[in-house]
Design a protein around this motif. Structure first.
Motif, mmCIF file in Angstrom:
data_model
loop_
_atom_site.group_PDB
_atom_site.id
_atom_site.type_symbol
_atom_site.label_atom_id
_atom_site.label_comp_id
_atom_site.label_asym_id
_atom_site.label_seq_id
_atom_site.Cartn_x
_atom_site.Cartn_y
_atom_site.Cartn_z
ATOM 1 N N LEU A 121 -7.883 8.582 -5.022
ATOM 2 C CA LEU A 121 -6.804 8.003 -4.103
ATOM 3 C C LEU A 121 -6.843 8.517 -2.630
ATOM 4 N N GLU A 122 -6.922 7.750 -1.857
ATOM 5 C CA GLU A 122 -6.982 8.175 -0.323
ATOM 6 C C GLU A 122 -5.895 7.379 0.171
ATOM 7 N N ILE A 123 -4.948 8.059 1.139
ATOM 8 C CA ILE A 123 -3.682 7.550 1.709
ATOM 9 C C ILE A 123 -3.858 7.571 3.070
ATOM 10 N N LYS A 124 -3.898 6.586 3.900
ATOM 11 C CA LYS A 124 -3.910 6.682 5.206
ATOM 12 C C LYS A 124 -2.397 5.806 5.580
ATOM 13 N N ILE A 125 -1.935 6.372 6.580
ATOM 14 C CA ILE A 125 -0.491 5.897 7.265
ATOM 15 C C ILE A 125 -0.846 5.099 8.683
ATOM 16 N N ALA A 126 -0.299 3.990 8.731
ATOM 17 C CA ALA A 126 -0.596 3.029 9.999
ATOM 18 C C ALA A 126 0.420 3.058 10.549
ATOM 19 N N TYR A 127 0.366 3.045 12.020
ATOM 20 C CA TYR A 127 1.390 3.203 12.967
ATOM 21 C C TYR A 127 1.241 2.749 14.333
ATOM 22 N N GLU A 128 1.882 2.228 14.994
ATOM 23 C CA GLU A 128 1.337 1.984 16.673
ATOM 24 C C GLU A 128 2.383 3.073 17.502
ATOM 25 N N LYS A 129 1.749 3.774 18.468
ATOM 26 C CA LYS A 129 2.617 4.646 19.197
ATOM 27 C C LYS A 129 3.497 3.774 20.001
ATOM 28 N N ASN A 130 4.420 4.289 20.301
ATOM 29 C CA ASN A 130 5.422 3.690 21.350
ATOM 30 C C ASN A 130 5.691 2.398 21.035
ATOM 31 N N LYS A 131 5.782 1.833 19.568
ATOM 32 C CA LYS A 131 6.206 0.603 19.225
ATOM 33 C C LYS A 131 7.519 0.647 18.159
ATOM 34 N N VAL A 132 8.343 -0.382 18.318
ATOM 35 C CA VAL A 132 9.552 -0.206 17.393
ATOM 36 C C VAL A 132 8.869 -1.276 16.079
ATOM 37 N N GLY A 133 9.500 -0.926 14.910
ATOM 38 C CA GLY A 133 8.858 -1.543 13.746
ATOM 39 C C GLY A 133 7.890 -0.772 13.174
ATOM 40 N N ILE A 134 7.229 -1.489 11.996
ATOM 41 C CA ILE A 134 6.391 -0.684 11.195
ATOM 42 C C ILE A 134 5.080 -1.730 10.849
ATOM 43 N N PHE A 135 4.183 -1.041 10.303
ATOM 44 C CA PHE A 135 3.021 -1.715 9.792
ATOM 45 C C PHE A 135 3.398 -2.257 8.357
ATOM 46 N N HIS A 136 3.259 -3.726 8.401
ATOM 47 C CA HIS A 136 3.855 -4.555 7.215
ATOM 48 C C HIS A 136 2.995 -5.483 6.410
ATOM 49 N N ALA A 137 1.968 -5.397 6.633
ATOM 50 C CA ALA A 137 0.922 -6.119 6.040
ATOM 51 C C ALA A 137 0.960 -5.978 4.244
ATOM 52 N N LYS A 138 0.545 -6.900 3.683
ATOM 53 C CA LYS A 138 0.672 -6.790 2.402
ATOM 54 C C LYS A 138 -0.540 -7.724 1.843
ATOM 55 N N ILE A 139 -1.616 -7.079 1.694
ATOM 56 C CA ILE A 139 -2.959 -7.572 1.223
ATOM 57 C C ILE A 139 -3.710 -6.497 0.238
ATOM 58 N N SER A 140 -4.465 -7.082 -0.524
ATOM 59 C CA SER A 140 -5.239 -6.124 -1.415
ATOM 60 C C SER A 140 -6.590 -6.823 -1.965
ATOM 61 N N ILE A 141 -7.543 -5.865 -2.144
ATOM 62 C CA ILE A 141 -8.933 -6.407 -2.427
ATOM 63 C C ILE A 141 -9.299 -5.474 -3.641
ATOM 64 N N PHE A 142 -9.745 -6.185 -4.610
ATOM 65 C CA PHE A 142 -10.443 -5.460 -6.064
ATOM 66 C C PHE A 142 -11.862 -5.866 -5.784
ATOM 67 N N THR A 143 -12.880 -4.844 -6.027
ATOM 68 C CA THR A 143 -14.112 -5.112 -5.829
ATOM 69 C C THR A 143 -14.726 -4.577 -7.137
ATOM 70 N N ASP A 144 -15.634 -5.488 -7.668
ATOM 71 C CA ASP A 144 -16.319 -4.922 -8.830
ATOM 72 C C ASP A 144 -17.785 -4.303 -8.540
ATOM 73 N N GLY A 145 -18.512 -4.022 -9.740
ATOM 74 C CA GLY A 145 -19.771 -3.195 -9.484
ATOM 75 C C GLY A 145 -20.921 -4.218 -8.917
ATOM 76 N N MET A 146 -20.716 -5.347 -9.067
ATOM 77 C CA MET A 146 -21.663 -6.375 -8.376
ATOM 78 C C MET A 146 -21.488 -6.920 -6.986
ATOM 79 N N GLY A 147 -20.321 -6.252 -6.441
ATOM 80 C CA GLY A 147 -19.981 -6.793 -4.997
ATOM 81 C C GLY A 147 -19.077 -8.011 -5.012
ATOM 82 N N ASP A 148 -18.704 -8.447 -5.947
ATOM 83 C CA ASP A 148 -17.843 -9.395 -6.028
ATOM 84 C C ASP A 148 -16.252 -8.966 -5.766
#
Length: 183
Positions: A126-153
Motif C-alpha cells: 500500500l502506497e498513500i500519497k496526499i494531494a493538496y494545492e498550496k495557498n488554496k481553499v478546499g481539498i482534493f476531491h476526485a473519486k476515481i479508481s482503476i483495477f488492472t489485471d495481469g494482462m493489462g486490461d
C-alpha cells in the motif's frame, strides 16, 4: 487471485452502481480477485474502508497485488498514526519482520501485532500519497479508481464514493459510480 494470469474480463460488472448496493461483494471483491494493481483517488480515506475489504485485500496482497491511494489531507488522527507507523516500519523492515507480518495477514481473524494499514504499508503493498494545492481553499476531491489485471486490461470507475466505510458499506451513504472497461 489464483495461480496464473488474472483476467478482469471474467468479472461480471454493472455499468452503474447506485444507492445502497452491495458494492463490496458485487464489485470490489471480484475485481480485487482478478487484479494485480488497484489505484484510487479519493477525497477522503479511512482505514475502516479497508476493514470492509480485509479478506479480499489479504488475498490480493498475498498474490503480489499493490494498492496506490491518493487522497486529501483530511484524515482522522488514528489513521494518520497508522499510516506513519507503517512507513516507519517499512524503513526498518527485515526478512524476519516481513515473514511475521505476512503470517499475521494470513490469519485475518487473529490479532495483528501491527494494524492492518501499517502492515500493508510496511510490506510495500500500500502506497498513500496526499494531494493538496498550496495557498488554496478546499481539498482534493476526485473519486476515481482503476483495477488492472495481469494482462493489462483495466476497469475504472468514476462517481461519488470515497474510500471510507460510509462510502462503501451497504447500510451507509447513498452513492453512485459508473464503470468503464478497457476492452
Amino acid at each position: 487471485m489464483g495461480a496464473g494470469v488474472t483476467s478482469l474480463r471474467t468479472v461480471d460488472i454493472q455499468r452503474t452502481y447506485e444507492g445502497n448496493s452491495k458494492v463490496v461483494d458485487e464489485f470490489l471483491s471480484p475485481c480485487f480477485q482478478e487484479s494485480v494493481l488497484y489505484q484510487k483517488a479519493s477525497g477522503y480515506f479511512t482505514s475502516a474502508a479497508f476493514d470492509l475489504l480485509r479478506m479480499s485485500i489479504v488475498d490480493f496482497v498475498s498474490s503480489g497485488g499493490k494498492i496506490q491511494l491518493v487522497c486529501s489531507p483530511e484524515l482522522k488522527q488514528g489513521d494518520v498514526e497508522k499510516i506513519s507507523k507503517g512507513y516507519e516500519i517499512k524503513e526498518i523492515i527485515d526478512e524476519a519482520l516481513t515473514r511475521e507480518i505476512e503470517e499475521e495477514l494470513q490469519n485475518p481473524a487473529g490479532e495483528l501485532r501491527h494494524d492492518f494499514i501499517s502492515s500493508l504499508i510496511a510490506l510495500d503493498a500500500l502506497e498513500i500519497k496526499i494531494a493538496y494545492e498550496k495557498n488554496k481553499v478546499g481539498i482534493f476531491h476526485a473519486k476515481i479508481s482503476i483495477f488492472t489485471d495481469g494482462m493489462g486490461d483495466f476497469i475504472s470507475t468514476k462517481g461519488s464514493n470515497n474510500e471510507t466505510y460510509s462510502g462503501l458499506h451497504e447500510d451507509s451513504n447513498w452513492e453512485s459510480f459508473d464503470t468503464f472497461k478497457s476492452w
